[in-house]
Design an enzyme around this catalytic site. Structure first.
Site, PDB file in Angstrom:
ATOM      1  N   GLY A   1       2.046 -11.332  -1.810  1.00  0.00           N
ATOM      2  CA  GLY A   1       0.881 -10.513  -1.237  1.00  0.00           C
ATOM      3  C   GLY A   1       0.086  -9.921  -2.415  1.00  0.00           C
ATOM      4  O   GLY A   1      -1.089  -9.964  -2.527  1.00  0.00           O
TER       5      GLY A   1
ATOM      6  N   HIS B   1       8.092 -11.125   3.002  1.00  0.00           N
ATOM      7  CA  HIS B   1       9.218 -10.402   2.926  1.00  0.00           C
ATOM      8  C   HIS B   1       9.026  -9.171   3.757  1.00  0.00           C
ATOM      9  O   HIS B   1      10.022  -8.332   3.846  1.00  0.00           O
ATOM     10  CB  HIS B   1       9.728 -10.280   1.669  1.00  0.00           C
TER      11      HIS B   1
ATOM     12  N   GLN C   1       1.461  -4.571   5.008  1.00  0.00           N
ATOM     13  CA  GLN C   1       2.240  -3.976   5.850  1.00  0.00           C
ATOM     14  C   GLN C   1       1.960  -3.999   7.385  1.00  0.00           C
ATOM     15  O   GLN C   1       2.562  -3.490   8.105  1.00  0.00           O
ATOM     16  CB  GLN C   1       2.037  -2.363   5.244  1.00  0.00           C
TER      17      GLN C   1
ATOM     18  N   ASN D   1       1.526   1.638   2.698  1.00  0.00           N
ATOM     19  CA  ASN D   1       2.583   1.189   2.648  1.00  0.00           C
ATOM     20  C   ASN D   1       3.608   2.630   2.482  1.00  0.00           C
ATOM     21  O   ASN D   1       4.771   2.780   2.728  1.00  0.00           O
ATOM     22  CB  ASN D   1       2.972   0.474   1.171  1.00  0.00           C
TER      23      ASN D   1
ATOM     24  N   THR E   1       3.486 -27.041  -7.053  1.00  0.00           N
ATOM     25  CA  THR E   1       4.128 -27.607  -6.027  1.00  0.00           C
ATOM     26  C   THR E   1       4.380 -26.545  -4.913  1.00  0.00           C
ATOM     27  O   THR E   1       5.071 -25.360  -5.386  1.00  0.00           O
ATOM     28  CB  THR E   1       5.499 -28.156  -6.689  1.00  0.00           C
TER      29      THR E   1
ATOM     30  N   CYS F   1       7.628  -0.020  -4.897  1.00  0.00           N
ATOM     31  CA  CYS F   1       6.999  -0.654  -6.169  1.00  0.00           C
ATOM     32  C   CYS F   1       7.122   0.148  -7.497  1.00  0.00           C
ATOM     33  O   CYS F   1       6.926  -0.458  -8.359  1.00  0.00           O
ATOM     34  CB  CYS F   1       5.948  -1.537  -5.762  1.00  0.00           C
TER      35      CYS F   1
END
Lengths: 392, 392
Positions: free
Chosen positions: A72, A202, A180, A152, A238, A325
């Protein structure tokens, strides 16, 4: 044996079995490079195509509007830089809110040192911006309005469709950090009319290290990472095939079960809120109505959030204080300050975030262990002693 | 039953069991966010610390010199942008080779449109630059020399220590894309004296979607992605814990077994080269001596590489023609043109890349099926008919 309750699902989530099962073949047998033309490579390519369709479908987007990223934060950084580069001729002014995630806020702060002007809209006590203030803030030289869909830390859901309409009526691009929101509440990019929207796997029971940026068809935004030309030349490297497949499976499952999940999760959240607000000198943070189903966020006066989180950890409960975070930081959260809390009150924040993997038993357990912890911490607090003396 | 031989390990690899086993707990039980202060989060933090130490140790670097990224391409993009921003006062000139991966080449091409000047050093028939040409190319206003350690298409290993010495003697920063080298040949950042070095996990039997940038201590390079402050503020975003753990386990294993692997892999490669060069009008591409242990790369005249790859696929052999990353393109590879091949010859390229997971049986099988495919494709080729008529 101590119980274990994970109540930090806005920080990250345990992967769903569906997501893990979908990923595993791409971590083992199906390891081909999607750019390779032999059958093992085409198998990976087909998996990417299918994942893109699933994610698009979950957002009511088209597959060609979905670009996979490393998360994100990358999606937010890319959206902002792309908008500025694309709209460079129009101006250098950006409008945002004062409660954005650092992925947006710190990116904008860096741009301010680089010749851009940023207007940070204040929020009210619930974490809501004023639409008329937004309307006044958007100028002829405003190139981007970036405002999150749901916060969040306090769970406030912002009226993104109205915000997008105002931004676009003045010719600015509109981006929303929906990290969120996606997988938790309905997100329809057509109904919102967003130009760009960020998501992270996640947060909805997919794997860490993968996300996506929705870019509305017709916006030929510049690339963020150049190289082999993956993601139609916009984000080379990749592809994280297993991660992307896991993200798509998690989101598909979340959307399929969303209605039932919202009922179940909201019930748990509301019980946490109702019961924990019985603790004296406690307060709910965030919008009481327009809030994420799983976010129960509080401040408790005369408490240090870090001590609270560690005490809960000792009882097997994972929770957070402020944004996960930035939990290493000692500064009070910018979000809690923006909704008008004093420094000393903001320090006593607690965020409990539940999802469909939680049970009512988990809530019982939290309601058992949390109030005594708060009493004990307050008993040791000189601030609390002072407050009680004043009161007496 | 048809045999299956994977011989495209320079494109991507199957994960080693060691890497997968290391990852799985972090995809299941240990899902904590490394930024969280409770024990589940600290478990993830400890896993990141351990992974950083392993990767540093494998490169003879210090842990604080390793920054995790979403892959080798992101690492290359970051290194280049960081060098230019850091060295902006010195000038706007960059020196590179003409055989870089697109992650470097396309990034530099975009910078050329943005006021930067790039010198692309030519290479000889083996893919080697001239050190005296490099010395002449580096100027007072050269801020960055970026030259790959080993080429992905032809396997040539370049003399990075000498190249770094020349770059740095003139005050430029030196970066090397070591994506094809790390885990395959010894890479010692102290001996090389590189300022920055990129690597990608999926090239050494780790997972896709994760890589790292080595940045020599003392270079306070600017961040690439801003947000929650992960990777000491240089590359924000919730860490791909499982991927990083898998990368570290794969690299540790590759380095521990490197001496034996090089002997085994070189033997397979040399047998492929010796036997396949018996095919008429075939040629080895890349340096015959200084080449990656696992890379057997060729051109076969009057052959279309794509048809060759698809025919091999039908026999269960995965191989590539030119760079896997650009295999969707019909243009001949810039690398093959840079070593002096004509367009029509470059089109007939084949890259077979083996690693320690391959066996001598795999080589037997390739040597069984490949020559008849080439004969058959040539029998259908008007170019071949013409060539044979001229010869007769």
């Amino acid at each position: 044996m101590a119980k274990f309750v994970y109540a930090d699902n806005a920080g990250t989530t345990a992967m769903s079995k569906t997501a893990l099962d979908a990923m595993l073949p791409y971590l083992t047998d199906y390891y081909g490079n999607p750019s390779s033309i032999y059958s093992l490579g085409r198998k990976s390519r087909a998996a990417l195509d299918s994942a893109r369709e699933k994610i698009a479908s979950a957002l009511n987007a088209r597959p060609e509007e979905i670009f996979f990223t490393g998360g994100g934060t990358e999606a937010d950084n890319w959206a902002i830089h792309a908008a500025l580069e694309k709209m460079g001729k129009k101006g250098k002014h950006i409008v945002t809110s004062s409660i954005e995630h650092h992925a947006v806020g710190h990116t904008l702060a860096a741009l301010e040192k680089n010749g851009y002007e940023v207007t940070y809209l204040p929020v009210d006590g619930n974490g809501q911006i004023s639409l008329s203030e937004l309307e006044n803030a958007v100028r002829d030289d405003t190139v981007l309005v970036t405002i999150m869909m749901a916060n969040n830390e306090i769970g406030t859901i912002l009226p993104i469709a109205e915000i997008a309409r105002i931004a676009k009526s003045k010719g600015a691009l509109f981006h929303t950090d929906a990290v969120q929101a996606v997988g938790h509440i309905p997100v329809d990019v057509r109904a919102l009319d967003a130009d760009m929207l960020s998501l992270a796997a996640h947060k909805f029971r997919g794997p860490k290290g993968v996300g996506a940026l929705f870019v509305k068809k017709g916006h030929a935004i510049p690339a963020f990472i150049l190289g082999g030309g993956q993601e139609r030349g916009r984000r080379s490297g990749t592809e994280n095939v297993a991660g992307i497949v896991g993200m798509a499976a998690a989101l598909e499952e979340a959307v399929q079960n969303m209605d039932g999940n919202i009922v179940k999760i909201t019930k748990m959240r509301d019980r946490l809120i109702k019961e924990l607000l019985k603790i004296p000198y406690s307060r709910l943070t965030g919008d009481p109505v327009n809030r994420l189903p799983g976010t129960a966020s509080f401040v408790f006066e005369c408490i240090e959030g870090e001590a609270l989180v560690l005490s809960l950890d000792a009882k097997g409960v994972c929770a957070s204080s402020g944004s996960a975070c930035s939990s290493a930081s000692l500064d009070p959260s910018h979000v809690l300050l923006a909704i008008g809390l004093k420094h000393e009150v903001a320090h006593g924040s607690l965020r409990l975030t539940v999802n469909e993997a939680n049970t009512e038993d988990d809530i019982d357990y939290i309601l058992d262990v949390l109030p005594p912890i708060i009493s004990r911490l307050r008993d040791m607090s000189p601030l609390w002693e002072e407050k009680m003396n004043v009161r007496a």
